[in-house]
Design a protein around this motif. Structure first.
Motif, PDB file in Angstrom:
ATOM      1  N   ASP A 209      -2.365 -18.947   3.700  1.00 47.43           N
ATOM      2  CA  ASP A 209      -3.130 -19.447   4.847  1.00 47.43           C
ATOM      3  C   ASP A 209      -2.677 -18.778   6.132  1.00 47.43           C
ATOM      4  N   ILE A 210      -1.373 -18.510   6.217  1.00 43.53           N
ATOM      5  CA  ILE A 210      -0.776 -17.844   7.375  1.00 43.53           C
ATOM      6  C   ILE A 210      -0.041 -16.627   6.842  1.00 43.53           C
ATOM      7  N   ALA A 211      -0.399 -15.446   7.304  1.00 43.25           N
ATOM      8  CA  ALA A 211       0.153 -14.235   6.708  1.00 43.25           C
ATOM      9  C   ALA A 211       0.352 -13.139   7.739  1.00 43.25           C
ATOM     10  N   GLY A 212       1.423 -12.395   7.549  1.00 49.42           N
ATOM     11  CA  GLY A 212       1.607 -11.139   8.255  1.00 49.42           C
ATOM     12  C   GLY A 212       1.462 -10.025   7.241  1.00 49.42           C
ATOM     13  N   ILE A 213       0.422  -9.225   7.362  1.00 47.72           N
ATOM     14  CA  ILE A 213       0.166  -8.141   6.426  1.00 47.72           C
ATOM     15  C   ILE A 213       0.532  -6.827   7.103  1.00 47.72           C
ATOM     16  N   ASP A 214       1.434  -6.076   6.475  1.00 48.02           N
ATOM     17  CA  ASP A 214       1.892  -4.804   7.024  1.00 48.02           C
ATOM     18  C   ASP A 214       1.178  -3.658   6.316  1.00 48.02           C
ATOM     19  N   LEU A 215       0.562  -2.787   7.098  1.00 46.40           N
ATOM     20  CA  LEU A 215      -0.170  -1.641   6.569  1.00 46.40           C
ATOM     21  C   LEU A 215       0.515  -0.344   6.986  1.00 46.40           C
ATOM     22  N   LEU A 216       0.490   0.631   6.084  1.00 48.01           N
ATOM     23  CA  LEU A 216       1.000   1.965   6.368  1.00 48.01           C
ATOM     24  C   LEU A 216      -0.162   2.909   6.627  1.00 48.01           C
ATOM     25  N   PHE A 217      -0.002   3.799   7.585  1.00 49.66           N
ATOM     26  CA  PHE A 217      -1.001   4.835   7.828  1.00 49.66           C
ATOM     27  C   PHE A 217      -0.962   5.828   6.667  1.00 49.66           C
ATOM     28  N   ASP A 218      -2.151   6.174   6.145  1.00 53.76           N
ATOM     29  CA  ASP A 218      -2.230   7.119   5.039  1.00 53.76           C
ATOM     30  C   ASP A 218      -3.478   7.968   5.210  1.00 53.76           C
ATOM     31  N   GLY A 219      -3.306   9.122   5.850  1.00 54.48           N
ATOM     32  CA  GLY A 219      -4.464   9.960   6.154  1.00 54.48           C
ATOM     33  C   GLY A 219      -5.406   9.228   7.088  1.00 54.48           C
ATOM     34  N   GLU A 220      -6.680   9.131   6.684  1.00 53.96           N
ATOM     35  CA  GLU A 220      -7.666   8.412   7.477  1.00 53.96           C
ATOM     36  C   GLU A 220      -7.717   6.925   7.142  1.00 53.96           C
ATOM     37  N   GLY A 221      -6.910   6.503   6.180  1.00 56.30           N
ATOM     38  CA  GLY A 221      -6.946   5.109   5.746  1.00 56.30           C
ATOM     39  C   GLY A 221      -5.584   4.450   5.837  1.00 56.30           C
TER      40      GLY A 221
ATOM     41  N   LEU B 259      -7.314  -9.250   5.194  1.00 58.27           N
ATOM     42  CA  LEU B 259      -7.938 -10.500   4.765  1.00 58.27           C
ATOM     43  C   LEU B 259      -7.922 -10.642   3.244  1.00 58.27           C
ATOM     44  N   GLU B 260      -8.201  -9.560   2.548  1.00 56.26           N
ATOM     45  CA  GLU B 260      -8.229  -9.615   1.082  1.00 56.26           C
ATOM     46  C   GLU B 260      -6.829  -9.816   0.523  1.00 56.26           C
ATOM     47  N   SER B 261      -5.837  -9.193   1.130  1.00 53.95           N
ATOM     48  CA  SER B 261      -4.461  -9.392   0.680  1.00 53.95           C
ATOM     49  C   SER B 261      -4.049 -10.853   0.841  1.00 53.95           C
ATOM     50  N   ALA B 262      -4.326 -11.423   2.008  1.00 56.72           N
ATOM     51  CA  ALA B 262      -3.977 -12.821   2.234  1.00 56.72           C
ATOM     52  C   ALA B 262      -4.698 -13.726   1.242  1.00 56.72           C
ATOM     53  N   ARG B 263      -5.956 -13.437   0.968  1.00 57.17           N
ATOM     54  CA  ARG B 263      -6.727 -14.271   0.037  1.00 57.17           C
ATOM     55  C   ARG B 263      -6.169 -14.182  -1.374  1.00 57.17           C
ATOM     56  N   LEU B 264      -5.893 -12.981  -1.833  1.00 56.15           N
ATOM     57  CA  LEU B 264      -5.389 -12.801  -3.197  1.00 56.15           C
ATOM     58  C   LEU B 264      -4.023 -13.452  -3.387  1.00 56.15           C
ATOM     59  N   LEU B 265      -3.224 -13.451  -2.343  1.00 54.34           N
ATOM     60  CA  LEU B 265      -1.878 -14.008  -2.431  1.00 54.34           C
ATOM     61  C   LEU B 265      -1.832 -15.487  -2.075  1.00 54.34           C
ATOM     62  N   GLY B 266      -2.977 -16.051  -1.719  1.00 55.65           N
ATOM     63  CA  GLY B 266      -3.051 -17.480  -1.423  1.00 55.65           C
ATOM     64  C   GLY B 266      -2.397 -17.888  -0.125  1.00 55.65           C
TER      65      GLY B 266
ATOM     66  N   LEU C 173      -0.046  -7.967  -8.141  1.00 56.57           N
ATOM     67  CA  LEU C 173      -1.289  -8.696  -7.883  1.00 56.57           C
ATOM     68  C   LEU C 173      -2.280  -7.856  -7.078  1.00 56.57           C
ATOM     69  N   LEU C 174      -1.773  -7.148  -6.074  1.00 55.85           N
ATOM     70  CA  LEU C 174      -2.655  -6.331  -5.243  1.00 55.85           C
ATOM     71  C   LEU C 174      -3.219  -5.152  -6.028  1.00 55.85           C
ATOM     72  N   SER C 175      -2.382  -4.545  -6.874  1.00 58.81           N
ATOM     73  CA  SER C 175      -2.853  -3.397  -7.650  1.00 58.81           C
ATOM     74  C   SER C 175      -3.886  -3.818  -8.689  1.00 58.81           C
ATOM     75  N   ARG C 176      -3.749  -5.025  -9.223  1.00 57.28           N
ATOM     76  CA  ARG C 176      -4.734  -5.510 -10.194  1.00 57.28           C
ATOM     77  C   ARG C 176      -6.120  -5.598  -9.567  1.00 57.28           C
ATOM     78  N   ALA C 177      -6.144  -5.856  -8.256  1.00 62.13           N
ATOM     79  CA  ALA C 177      -7.410  -5.919  -7.526  1.00 62.13           C
ATOM     80  C   ALA C 177      -7.824  -4.558  -6.971  1.00 62.13           C
ATOM     81  N   LYS C 178      -7.110  -3.510  -7.370  1.00 65.01           N
ATOM     82  CA  LYS C 178      -7.427  -2.130  -6.973  1.00 65.01           C
ATOM     83  C   LYS C 178      -7.251  -1.890  -5.480  1.00 65.01           C
ATOM     84  N   LEU C 179      -6.374  -2.660  -4.833  1.00 58.61           N
ATOM     85  CA  LEU C 179      -6.096  -2.416  -3.421  1.00 58.61           C
ATOM     86  C   LEU C 179      -5.080  -1.282  -3.298  1.00 58.61           C
ATOM     87  N   PRO C 180      -5.171  -0.483  -2.244  1.00 57.18           N
ATOM     88  CA  PRO C 180      -4.282   0.676  -2.106  1.00 57.18           C
ATOM     89  C   PRO C 180      -2.863   0.252  -1.737  1.00 57.18           C
ATOM     90  N   ILE C 181      -1.906   0.646  -2.565  1.00 57.35           N
ATOM     91  CA  ILE C 181      -0.489   0.379  -2.322  1.00 57.35           C
ATOM     92  C   ILE C 181       0.300   1.641  -2.643  1.00 57.35           C
TER      93      ILE C 181
END
Length: 298
Positions: A251-263, A242-249, A113-121
């Motif tokens: 209301d309460i979410a813990g979103i884990d991000l990985l460091f990747d260069g400057e992003g 915020l976009e990950s939580a919205r796409l996945l529906g 679902l996240l990749s369909r929205a072109k989010l970095p994974i």
């Protein structure tokens, strides 16, 4: 307001990992929430046109709550999902919904679902036995991260540093559980031993922390002994959460991000995020934030 929590064990106060349940009960007492904690096995479901007798608790019909708060996350079983759906059928608001909970417990579907929205994974492959090791190496390279399709608090996540290590792990899995559902992911070296947890409630970021592993563990989970400190997300990190939580529906979410260069790249989404670590390092009452959001939505 009567609020019910669906949890793996109704004797929550006796469980050392039930920090969040205890905190929600404490915050509820201060905010006028009459909170009950139930496990899925306490419910009986009747599929009938007569709604008033279609949900039993310990064998009896009882007044329904104003809201249901599932707190099982990736451990949500088919039966637990059915219980949540029955509450929804009876028009009891649930946070999060059965659909969003079912979605994020499947890590591959989440990434689809996240990749369909072109989010970095991280680049991700679904395992298929027998494993074509050469194909995996060409697609992802080594080191490589091996994950079970559902898991929480760092369980079911392994790092294979070399092709030989990967082949040994696959042979062990093939010999013991060849029907296991696994995914393979590229290893994001910039994030070795550290990541970011961003807590989203009601479409806004309420707190964030950076987690750092100890003892050279590549996983940084607080539940595994990782150290935590406050993290101020930049616009990119906040938008990704915020976009990950919205796409996945969620209301309460813990979103884990990985460091990747400057992003950043999105690692995982959690429908029932723990918040002991984030309350420890941030001056935010997460339990109160959750209950305030629920009250506002009702």
């Amino acid at each position: 307001m009567k609020s019910w929590i669906l949890y793996k064990d109704s004797a929550a106060a006796l469980k050392p990992e039930a920090y969040e349940i205890k905190r929600l009960i404490e915050a509820g007492a201060q905010k006028g929430h009459e909170i009950g904690v139930f496990k899925p096995e306490q419910f009986e479901l009747l599929v009938t046109a007569q709604n008033e007798r279609s949900l039993l608790v310990d064998g009896s019909v009882v007044p329904l709550p104003d809201v249901l708060l599932p707190r099982m996350g990736a451990g949500t079983t088919y039966f637990a999902l059915s219980v949540i759906r029955q509450f929804e059928r009876l028009r009891v608001p649930t946070f999060n919904t059965s659909l969003s909970t079912e979605t994020v417990r499947d890590k591959l579907f989440t990434h689809q679902l996240l990749s369909r929205a072109k989010l970095p994974i991280p680049k991700t492959m679904l395992a298929k036995f027998p494993i074509d090791v050469g194909l995996v190496e060409r697609a992802l390279g080594f080191p490589i991260v091996v994950k079970t399709l559902s898991g929480t608090q760092g369980s079911g996540v392994f790092l294979c540093e070399t092709r030989l290590h990967f082949e040994d792990l696959m042979e062990l899995i093939r010999a013991t559980q060849s029907n296991a559902n696994l995914i393979f992911q590229e290893f994001i070296s910039d994030s070795r031993g550290r990541d970011v947890r961003i807590l989203v409630i009601g479409g806004r970021v309420v707190a964030a922390m950076e987690r750092t592993s100890v003892n050279d563990n590549f996983k940084a989970n607080f539940s595994l002994g990782g150290e935590v400190k406050p993290f101020k997300p930049n616009r990119d990190a906040e938008w990704l959460a915020l976009e990950s939580a919205r796409l996945l529906g969620l209301d309460i979410a813990g979103i884990d991000l990985l460091f990747d260069g400057e992003g950043f790249k999105i690692c995982e989404a959690n429908s029932s995020p723990g918040f002991e670590g984030i309350e420890k390092c941030c001056e935010t009452d997460i339990a109160a934030e959750i209950l305030d959001f629920i009250s506002f939505r009702l």
